[in-house]
Design a protein around this motif. Structure first.
Motif, PDB file in Angstrom:
ATOM      1  N   ALA A 203     -24.484  52.487  -7.477  1.00 40.40           N
ATOM      2  CA  ALA A 203     -23.422  51.504  -7.302  1.00 40.40           C
ATOM      3  C   ALA A 203     -22.933  51.588  -5.871  1.00 40.40           C
ATOM      4  O   ALA A 203     -22.308  52.571  -5.480  1.00 40.40           O
ATOM      5  CB  ALA A 203     -22.283  51.770  -8.279  1.00 40.40           C
ATOM      6  N   PHE A 204     -23.243  50.586  -5.072  1.00 40.37           N
ATOM      7  CA  PHE A 204     -22.993  50.631  -3.641  1.00 40.37           C
ATOM      8  C   PHE A 204     -22.517  49.257  -3.197  1.00 40.37           C
ATOM      9  O   PHE A 204     -23.188  48.255  -3.415  1.00 40.37           O
ATOM     10  CB  PHE A 204     -24.282  50.994  -2.901  1.00 40.37           C
ATOM     11  N   ILE A 205     -21.349  49.214  -2.573  1.00 39.69           N
ATOM     12  CA  ILE A 205     -20.834  47.952  -2.025  1.00 39.69           C
ATOM     13  C   ILE A 205     -20.664  48.149  -0.535  1.00 39.69           C
ATOM     14  O   ILE A 205     -19.891  49.004  -0.104  1.00 39.69           O
ATOM     15  CB  ILE A 205     -19.511  47.534  -2.680  1.00 39.69           C
TER      16      ILE A 205
ATOM     17  N   GLU B  68     -44.288  42.714  -9.503  1.00 41.73           N
ATOM     18  CA  GLU B  68     -44.032  44.048 -10.017  1.00 41.73           C
ATOM     19  C   GLU B  68     -42.578  44.449  -9.801  1.00 41.73           C
ATOM     20  O   GLU B  68     -41.929  45.009 -10.677  1.00 41.73           O
ATOM     21  CB  GLU B  68     -44.964  45.059  -9.333  1.00 41.73           C
ATOM     22  N   TYR B  69     -42.068  44.153  -8.613  1.00 45.94           N
ATOM     23  CA  TYR B  69     -40.680  44.495  -8.291  1.00 45.94           C
ATOM     24  C   TYR B  69     -39.708  43.799  -9.242  1.00 45.94           C
ATOM     25  O   TYR B  69     -38.745  44.420  -9.728  1.00 45.94           O
ATOM     26  CB  TYR B  69     -40.371  44.114  -6.847  1.00 45.94           C
ATOM     27  N   LYS B  70     -39.943  42.540  -9.549  1.00 43.25           N
ATOM     28  CA  LYS B  70     -39.021  41.770 -10.377  1.00 43.25           C
ATOM     29  C   LYS B  70     -38.967  42.283 -11.807  1.00 43.25           C
ATOM     30  O   LYS B  70     -37.990  42.043 -12.522  1.00 43.25           O
ATOM     31  CB  LYS B  70     -39.399  40.290 -10.359  1.00 43.25           C
ATOM     32  N   LYS B  71     -40.002  43.008 -12.237  1.00 43.28           N
ATOM     33  CA  LYS B  71     -39.992  43.547 -13.599  1.00 43.28           C
ATOM     34  C   LYS B  71     -38.896  44.591 -13.771  1.00 43.28           C
ATOM     35  O   LYS B  71     -38.305  44.701 -14.844  1.00 43.28           O
ATOM     36  CB  LYS B  71     -41.355  44.164 -13.931  1.00 43.28           C
ATOM     37  N   ASN B  72     -38.647  45.364 -12.729  1.00 45.71           N
ATOM     38  CA  ASN B  72     -37.586  46.376 -12.781  1.00 45.71           C
ATOM     39  C   ASN B  72     -37.107  46.659 -11.367  1.00 45.71           C
ATOM     40  O   ASN B  72     -37.578  47.566 -10.697  1.00 45.71           O
ATOM     41  CB  ASN B  72     -38.084  47.663 -13.439  1.00 45.71           C
ATOM     42  N   SER B  73     -36.164  45.851 -10.921  1.00 43.86           N
ATOM     43  CA  SER B  73     -35.731  45.907  -9.518  1.00 43.86           C
ATOM     44  C   SER B  73     -34.962  47.185  -9.188  1.00 43.86           C
ATOM     45  O   SER B  73     -34.787  47.516  -8.008  1.00 43.86           O
ATOM     46  CB  SER B  73     -34.865  44.691  -9.190  1.00 43.86           C
ATOM     47  N   ASN B  74     -34.474  47.917 -10.197  1.00 40.53           N
ATOM     48  CA  ASN B  74     -33.721  49.143  -9.948  1.00 40.53           C
ATOM     49  C   ASN B  74     -34.565  50.409 -10.071  1.00 40.53           C
ATOM     50  O   ASN B  74     -34.025  51.514 -10.050  1.00 40.53           O
ATOM     51  CB  ASN B  74     -32.528  49.234 -10.911  1.00 40.53           C
ATOM     52  N   ASP B  75     -35.863  50.248 -10.219  1.00 39.64           N
ATOM     53  CA  ASP B  75     -36.766  51.391 -10.344  1.00 39.64           C
ATOM     54  C   ASP B  75     -37.088  51.924  -8.940  1.00 39.64           C
ATOM     55  O   ASP B  75     -37.858  51.309  -8.192  1.00 39.64           O
ATOM     56  CB  ASP B  75     -38.043  50.973 -11.069  1.00 39.64           C
TER      57      ASP B  75
ATOM     58  N   GLY C  36     -13.053  54.399  -2.976  1.00 43.45           N
ATOM     59  CA  GLY C  36     -12.247  55.472  -3.523  1.00 43.45           C
ATOM     60  C   GLY C  36     -12.098  55.375  -5.017  1.00 43.45           C
ATOM     61  O   GLY C  36     -11.988  56.370  -5.703  1.00 43.45           O
ATOM     62  N   LEU C  37     -12.082  54.132  -5.566  1.00 39.31           N
ATOM     63  CA  LEU C  37     -11.975  53.931  -7.006  1.00 39.31           C
ATOM     64  C   LEU C  37     -12.945  52.841  -7.416  1.00 39.31           C
ATOM     65  O   LEU C  37     -12.547  51.769  -7.853  1.00 39.31           O
ATOM     66  CB  LEU C  37     -10.547  53.540  -7.394  1.00 39.31           C
ATOM     67  N   LEU C  38     -14.221  53.093  -7.262  1.00 36.78           N
ATOM     68  CA  LEU C  38     -15.234  52.089  -7.569  1.00 36.78           C
ATOM     69  C   LEU C  38     -15.328  51.889  -9.071  1.00 36.78           C
ATOM     70  O   LEU C  38     -15.537  52.818  -9.810  1.00 36.78           O
ATOM     71  CB  LEU C  38     -16.589  52.522  -7.020  1.00 36.78           C
ATOM     72  N   VAL C  39     -15.146  50.657  -9.537  1.00 38.29           N
ATOM     73  CA  VAL C  39     -15.254  50.376 -10.969  1.00 38.29           C
ATOM     74  C   VAL C  39     -16.359  49.377 -11.243  1.00 38.29           C
ATOM     75  O   VAL C  39     -16.541  48.945 -12.374  1.00 38.29           O
ATOM     76  CB  VAL C  39     -13.918  49.826 -11.535  1.00 38.29           C
ATOM     77  N   SER C  40     -17.099  48.999 -10.226  1.00 44.83           N
ATOM     78  CA  SER C  40     -18.222  48.093 -10.422  1.00 44.83           C
ATOM     79  C   SER C  40     -19.468  48.876 -10.775  1.00 44.83           C
ATOM     80  O   SER C  40     -19.704  49.954 -10.257  1.00 44.83           O
ATOM     81  CB  SER C  40     -18.475  47.294  -9.135  1.00 44.83           C
ATOM     82  N   ASN C  41     -20.270  48.333 -11.671  1.00 40.90           N
ATOM     83  CA  ASN C  41     -21.529  48.961 -12.039  1.00 40.90           C
ATOM     84  C   ASN C  41     -22.705  48.307 -11.340  1.00 40.90           C
ATOM     85  O   ASN C  41     -23.847  48.468 -11.749  1.00 40.90           O
ATOM     86  CB  ASN C  41     -21.723  48.899 -13.562  1.00 40.90           C
ATOM     87  N   THR C  42     -22.432  47.518 -10.299  1.00 42.80           N
ATOM     88  CA  THR C  42     -23.494  46.846  -9.573  1.00 42.80           C
ATOM     89  C   THR C  42     -24.403  47.865  -8.909  1.00 42.80           C
ATOM     90  O   THR C  42     -23.968  48.683  -8.098  1.00 42.80           O
ATOM     91  CB  THR C  42     -22.903  45.917  -8.492  1.00 42.80           C
ATOM     92  N   GLN C  43     -25.680  47.830  -9.260  1.00 39.05           N
ATOM     93  CA  GLN C  43     -26.647  48.758  -8.698  1.00 39.05           C
ATOM     94  C   GLN C  43     -27.352  48.116  -7.504  1.00 39.05           C
ATOM     95  O   GLN C  43     -27.704  46.939  -7.546  1.00 39.05           O
ATOM     96  CB  GLN C  43     -27.683  49.159  -9.746  1.00 39.05           C
ATOM     97  N   SER C  44     -27.558  48.899  -6.475  1.00 34.33           N
ATOM     98  CA  SER C  44     -28.241  48.402  -5.286  1.00 34.33           C
ATOM     99  C   SER C  44     -29.267  49.419  -4.833  1.00 34.33           C
ATOM    100  O   SER C  44     -29.065  50.628  -4.970  1.00 34.33           O
ATOM    101  CB  SER C  44     -27.245  48.155  -4.143  1.00 34.33           C
ATOM    102  N   ASN C  45     -30.367  48.916  -4.277  1.00 27.61           N
ATOM    103  CA  ASN C  45     -31.332  49.770  -3.601  1.00 27.61           C
ATOM    104  C   ASN C  45     -30.873  49.931  -2.156  1.00 27.61           C
ATOM    105  O   ASN C  45     -30.644  48.933  -1.461  1.00 27.61           O
ATOM    106  CB  ASN C  45     -32.729  49.159  -3.645  1.00 27.61           C
ATOM    107  N   VAL C  46     -30.724  51.162  -1.725  1.00 31.14           N
ATOM    108  CA  VAL C  46     -30.149  51.435  -0.412  1.00 31.14           C
ATOM    109  C   VAL C  46     -31.061  52.389   0.353  1.00 31.14           C
ATOM    110  O   VAL C  46     -31.643  53.315  -0.223  1.00 31.14           O
ATOM    111  CB  VAL C  46     -28.743  52.063  -0.544  1.00 31.14           C
ATOM    112  N   LEU C  47     -31.170  52.163   1.654  1.00 30.84           N
ATOM    113  CA  LEU C  47     -31.925  53.038   2.542  1.00 30.84           C
ATOM    114  C   LEU C  47     -30.972  53.676   3.542  1.00 30.84           C
ATOM    115  O   LEU C  47     -30.170  52.980   4.172  1.00 30.84           O
ATOM    116  CB  LEU C  47     -33.008  52.255   3.296  1.00 30.84           C
TER     117      LEU C  47
END
Length: 376
Positions: free
Chosen positions: A283-285, A342-349, A301-312
């Motif tokens: 979860a990264f904003i 392939e990526y679209k099948k599981n973008s958070n893998d 400091g108080l992240l309540v979002s469950n948005t998952q991101s791929n980060v480098l």
């Protein structure tokens, strides 16, 4: 039809006004004026501030009004100027004393509202450097944490920031830094990170500079919880250790980044090494989204979002890059359609994305990857 069009235009104008108002409605923090806070009995003063924060446009979340509306906060003056003026009062400049450079890696405030009280927090992580003959030398890293419960904590964020900053510098004053070897570092990192050139050492990294140099410390008292069912994350056992804001951890084979660096969450997320980057999914904003989405998510400091991101994370300079779906589409859709499917099948893998990126690097696409990552 005309009436509908009028309603749509009216709705658009109201929405635009609200968004613009929200983005410009900051809670302002002032560290000055202060009284009776000057400390003369130290052998240093602060000569320069380097802003090395992930989020540079704000200090975190404050709450305004009877409905505790979440807004971003910031200093009244530019970040470096506000801190310099504060440190000049607390540790007055003196040519007979040691000039220090303070590199601020993190400085965040947050608020949490309970049934009968509010909790205000401030956290800081900074490096103390010296500068001589056009070279920066790393002396030590420090973290600070301050928390206060009351009926309304918003008006006292300035006190908590002062407390954590001053405590970090007084902790520095308590160590015998002159007997420790000075390690030259580059503020504009251009050389190959040591961590990429030698076997990974085991232990905790207090800041990015230690990760870059592959210089962790080990402490047998710092332990993680049993977390075999979630192997991609580690959680510290002791509450006091959670507050120390270690930048990262290495088990000798993998690097785990502390989520407090980018979200305030208290876990370490496993990363995968690709070329000069550490790849992870969490979860990264980022800074741009933080400004526009702060009211909805309450980040920093108080992240309540469950948005998952791929980060480098770039190991050359400590910069984070979000590899979102738009950038992946630019990388893959036209030239590598099968990889895109392939990526679209599981973008958070993470392992899948690692495999895809490795294929791109082997195909000579490093330049394209660099260009797309740095696009806004």
């Amino acid at each position: 039809m005309f009436r509908l069009r009028k309603y749509l235009v009216f709705f658009f104008l109201i929405h635009s006004f609200v968004v613009l108002s929200q983005e410009s409605d900051y809670h302002i923090v002032n560290l000055l004026p202060i009284e009776n806070d000057t400390i003369e009995d130290v052998n240093f003063y602060v000569s320069k501030i380097i802003d090395n924060r992930v989020y540079k446009d704000n200090l975190g979340i404050a709450q305004k009004g009877v409905f505790n509306r979440k807004v971003l906060s910031k200093f009244d003056k530019p970040f470096e100027e506000e801190l310099m003026e504060y440190f000049n009062v607390v540790f007055p400049p003196d040519s007979k004393k040691e000039p220090l450079v303070i590199r601020v890696n993190q400085l965040l405030i947050s608020e949490k509202t309970g049934a009968f009280k509010e909790t205000g927090k401030a956290i800081a992580n900074l490096d103390v450097l010296s500068f001589k003959d056009d070279v920066y030398y790393f002396l030590e890293s420090f973290s600070g944490y301050a928390e206060k419960n009351s009926a309304d904590v918003t008006g006292k964020h300035d006190n908590r920031i002062r407390q954590v900053l001053k405590n970090c510098l007084m902790d520095f004053n308590d160590i015998d830094y002159k007997t420790k070897p000075k390690r030259p570092i580059s503020i504009e990192v251009t050389s190959i990170p040591v961590v990429l050139n030698e076997p990974l050492n085991k232990g905790f990294f207090t800041s990015f500079s230690e990760l870059y140099a592959n210089e962790p410390f080990e402490d047998s008292l710092i332990k993680f919880k049993d977390n075999s069912h979630r192997s991609n994350k580690l959680f510290l056992e002791d509450r006091s250790h959670k507050r120390t804001l270690y930048y990262a951890y290495s088990d000798g084979e993998n690097i785990y980044l502390n989520a407090s660096n980018y979200s305030g969450e208290k876990h370490f997320v496993k990363t995968e090494l690709i070329d000069k980057y550490l790849l992870f999914n969490d979860a990264f904003i980022n800074q741009d989204k933080a400004t526009g989405m702060s009211l909805a998510f309450g980040v920093l400091g108080l992240l309540v979002s469950n948005t998952q991101s791929n980060v480098l994370l770039d190991l050359y300079n400590g910069q984070y890059y979000i590899l979102d779906n738009f950038k992946i589409r630019l990388l893959l859709k036209n030239d590598y359609p099968e990889l895109y499917k392939e990526y679209k099948k599981n973008s958070n893998d993470v392992n899948l994305l690692k495999s895809i990126l490795e294929q791109l690097y082997k195909g000579g696409q490093s330049g394209k990857i660099e260009q797309i990552l740095k696009e806004p």
